[in-house]
Design a protein around this motif. Structure first.
Motif, short mmCIF file in Angstrom:
data_model
loop_
_atom_site.label_atom_id
_atom_site.label_comp_id
_atom_site.label_asym_id
_atom_site.label_seq_id
_atom_site.Cartn_x
_atom_site.Cartn_y
_atom_site.Cartn_z
N THR A 70 0.65 -1.20 0.42
CA THR A 70 -0.10 0.07 -0.12
C THR A 70 0.50 1.45 -0.12
O THR A 70 1.86 1.43 0.32
N ILE A 71 0.47 2.45 -0.64
CA ILE A 71 0.96 3.59 -0.17
C ILE A 71 1.64 3.47 0.42
O ILE A 71 2.20 5.25 1.16
N THR A 72 0.26 4.51 1.43
CA THR A 72 1.09 4.63 2.71
C THR A 72 0.16 3.87 3.90
O THR A 72 -0.78 2.73 4.22
N GLY A 73 1.42 3.14 4.90
CA GLY A 73 1.31 1.97 5.76
C GLY A 73 -0.21 2.64 7.17
O GLY A 73 -0.11 2.10 7.78
N GLU A 74 0.76 4.36 7.53
CA GLU A 74 0.42 4.58 8.72
C GLU A 74 0.47 6.60 8.88
O GLU A 74 -0.48 6.51 9.58
N HIS A 75 0.94 6.70 7.52
CA HIS A 75 0.99 8.27 7.42
C HIS A 75 -0.72 9.23 7.43
O HIS A 75 -0.59 9.74 6.69
N GLY A 76 -0.59 8.34 6.06
CA GLY A 76 -2.29 8.47 5.36
C GLY A 76 -1.31 9.11 4.01
O GLY A 76 -0.81 9.72 3.55
N VAL A 77 -2.87 9.80 3.68
CA VAL A 77 -2.48 10.25 2.38
C VAL A 77 -2.77 11.90 2.40
O VAL A 77 -1.10 12.55 1.38
N GLY A 78 -3.32 13.09 2.98
CA GLY A 78 -3.09 13.82 2.74
C GLY A 78 -3.28 14.64 2.04
O GLY A 78 -4.47 14.52 0.29
N ILE A 79 -2.84 15.25 1.40
CA ILE A 79 -2.19 16.72 -0.01
C ILE A 79 -1.30 15.32 -1.24
O ILE A 79 -1.25 15.23 -2.16
N LEU A 80 0.12 14.80 -0.06
CA LEU A 80 0.82 13.95 -0.35
C LEU A 80 0.91 12.76 -1.54
O LEU A 80 1.56 13.50 -2.56
N LYS A 81 -0.53 12.07 -1.30
CA LYS A 81 -0.01 11.39 -2.09
C LYS A 81 -1.34 11.47 -2.34
O LYS A 81 -2.20 10.12 -3.18
N LYS A 82 -2.53 12.09 -2.80
CA LYS A 82 -3.63 12.03 -2.95
C LYS A 82 -4.12 11.58 -4.62
O LYS A 82 -4.46 10.93 -4.94
N ASP A 83 -2.69 11.87 -5.24
CA ASP A 83 -2.64 11.36 -6.35
C ASP A 83 -2.32 9.99 -6.65
O ASP A 83 -3.09 9.51 -8.36
N TRP A 84 -2.37 9.63 -6.03
CA TRP A 84 -1.30 7.48 -6.01
C TRP A 84 -2.86 6.71 -5.88
O TRP A 84 -2.99 6.16 -5.97
N LEU A 85 -3.61 7.57 -4.88
CA LEU A 85 -5.11 7.03 -4.00
C LEU A 85 -5.68 6.53 -5.02
O LEU A 85 -6.25 4.99 -4.72
N ALA A 86 -6.19 6.64 -5.87
CA ALA A 86 -7.24 6.06 -7.35
C ALA A 86 -6.53 4.97 -8.08
O ALA A 86 -6.93 3.59 -8.40
N ARG A 87 -4.63 4.95 -8.04
CA ARG A 87 -3.96 3.08 -8.33
C ARG A 87 -4.05 2.62 -7.52
O ARG A 87 -4.14 1.83 -7.55
N GLU A 88 -4.57 2.62 -6.00
CA GLU A 88 -4.35 1.71 -5.18
C GLU A 88 -5.37 1.68 -5.12
O GLU A 88 -6.47 -0.05 -4.95
N LEU A 89 -6.66 1.92 -5.07
CA LEU A 89 -8.27 1.85 -4.68
C LEU A 89 -8.20 1.58 -6.02
O LEU A 89 -9.54 0.63 -5.54
#
Ligand SMILES: Cc1cc2nc3c(=O)[nH]c(=O)nc-3n(C[C@H](O)[C@H](O)[C@H](O)COP(=O)(O)OP(=O)(O)OC[C@H]3O[C@@H](n4cnc5c(N)ncnc54)[C@H](O)[C@@H]3O)c2cc1C
Length: 454
Positions: A408-427
């Motif tokens: 997963t792109i984030t184990g514990e820090h969350g998505v926030g702004i930093l990984k927003k563009d990546w969420l769709a790729r994972e979900l």
């Protein structure tokens, strides 16, 4: 009436900050490279009613609200947006109840994690989730991010300890979720939905947390490895061997050198990877001996058990200061948080090293190895545009690698702004659509922490 007057009508004077020089200091968390706007006001409520007043006002005037804890987040999730109300919960910091029979604590969201831990210790109890930032971060922020920590390999993450919540919704209504009982399955699990929602669904104003009996003091060992492959193999052997250490952490050579440079910890600098294991069992020395033997079988070049609890604590401190130490070696740092199945830890570490080499970058890695949760820290100088471009590319390639390895792109820090563009790729598109639907139910006007997560 304008926003400030409306807010003032329901708040004590000291709870409302409007001086732009002061409000600017609440603009961002610790993710350096995420956009942060200028808040119209910062509110520091002390009561649930004050939070409700803020949310009612925000709803009436359609003003965005950004809930904040201690702003130690590393994904920009607590960053202000232009003309928003920053709702900082840090003054709601009372521990309301510690109950040794029900093994629960009831707390306000601004309680600092370490303060709660120490308070429950006095009752012979233990609140396990222990982010490395535990001396600063708040329980509200921990719930907002579903924080993990060092001891999660044995005790699990924040989500496992949140039994019930009181939450102020976007329109100011107060709801209660969950329970304070040992069991309870009434209705959908809304409590879990709020855990990790990054302030986008409601404002947590009270939490009922599960506690454990305080375990015996832990004892640690360090094992040195000449390669990531050997260290990864040791982690697999330890877990497959049925051992459950209270923590199983990893530092690579770059992290070791950075920590030594900052704090003269005397960690061995010639080793490629250090593994740190600890047990809080009745006979930690025996467990450490068994794990030490497994490390040696995996090719450890040295295994050194700590002799005292104080020595063990020193080792943990070294691991906890890795972020801060690595921040000093270059002017800037992008913090990744990729979690892979433990069996893929070695591949993740080797792949990250290859990415660092390909882009000619320094990437220090520390990891909650027992969880497969790696923190590759991409160090660079933003004054050098080419280096920044390479750093951002490497940061993305690391997430891509994690997904390829089943992580997963984030184990514990969350998505926030930093990984927003990546969420769709994972979900995937369908899951993301459901996320949007849930957001719409809780926050139809889209005023709660807009622009974060998705
Ligand atoms: C040195 C260092 C080490 C770290 N180590 C770890 C680690 O080991 N494990 C880990 O998981 N994280 C770690 N972190 C990241 C960070 O500390 C955690 O994410 C922590 O949970 C954030 O808490 P906070 O109080 O600072 O929240 P903030 O950063 O202020 O907010 C985090 C999120 O929670 C939301 N939020 C805050 N309060 C509320 C509330 N009352 N209601 C609703 N939403 C709310 C915010 O909107 C935001 O989305 C580390 C950070 C640093 C700087």
């Amino acid at each position: 009436m304008d926003l400030i007057e409306r807010l003032r009508a329901g708040l004590p004077a000291e709870a409302l900050l409007t001086d732009p020089d002061v409000t600017a200091s609440y603009a961002r968390d610790m993710a350096n490279f995420c956009a942060a706007g200028r808040p119209a006001a910062v509110v520091l409520p002390r009561t649930v009613e004050q939070v409700q007043h803020v949310m009612r006002t925000a709803t009436e005037l359609r003003v965005p609200v950004v809930p904040q804890g201690a702003r130690t987040g590393v994904s920009g999730a607590a960053n202000a947006i232009d003309d928003c109300i920053v709702l900082s919960l840090v003054k709601m910091d009372r521990i309301l109840e510690i109950d040794p029979v029900d093994r629960i604590a009831v707390v306000e969201p601004g309680v600092v994690n370490a303060t709660l831990s120490r308070a429950v210790n006095e009752h012979g109890l233990y609140y396990p989730p222990d982010p490395s930032s535990w001396e600063m971060c708040t329980i509200g922020g921990n719930i907002g991010t579903a924080a993990g920590g060092l001891c999660c390999v044995k005790y699990g993450v924040t989500a496992e300890y949140v039994l019930g919540l009181e939450v102020v919704l976007a329109d100011g209504r107060l709801i209660t979720t969950g329970r304070r009982t040992a069991k309870g399955v009434a209705g959908y699990d809304l409590t879990r939905l709020f855990v990790g929602a990054e302030g986008t669904l409601g404002v947590v104003v009270r939490a009922t947390l599960a506690l454990k009996p305080e375990p015996p003091q832990q004892l640690a060992l360090v094992a040195e490895f000449g390669s990531a492959a050997a260290a990864g193999d040791a982690v697999c052997r330890i877990m497959a061997g049925g051992h459950t250490p209270a923590l199983l952490e990893l530092m690579d050579r770059t992290s070791i050198q950075a920590v030594n440079a900052m704090a003269q910890m005397g960690l061995p600098e010639t080793t490629e990877v250090l593994l740190l294991a600890a047990f809080d069992t009745p006979d930690p020395a025996a467990d450490l001996a068994a794990v030490g033997a497994l490390c040696q079988a995996a090719g450890a070049t040295d295994v050194v058990p700590a002799e005292t609890a104080a020595e063990s604590e020193l080792l943990l401190q070294a691991r906890r200061m890795t972020f801060t130490a690595l921040e000093r070696i270059r002017p800037a740092m992008l913090i990744d948080d990729v979690c892979v199945p433990r069996s893929q830890l070695a591949a993740m570490l080797e792949g990250t090293a290859a990415i660092a080499a390909a882009h000619d970058l320094t990437i220090g890695v520390c990891a909650h190895a027992g969880d497969g949760n790696t923190h590759p820290l991409v160090c660079f100088d933003p004054a050098d545009p080419d280096e920044e471009r390479r750093a951002r590319t490497a940061f993305d390639e690391i997430m891509s690698l994690g997904l390829t390895l089943g992580g997963t792109i984030t184990g514990e820090h969350g998505v926030g702004i930093l990984k927003k563009d990546w969420l769709a790729r994972e979900l995937g598109a369908d899951s993301l659509e459901l996320h949007r639907g849930i957001k719409q139910v809780f926050d139809p006007l889209g005023i709660l922490n807009p622009g974060k997560v998705f």
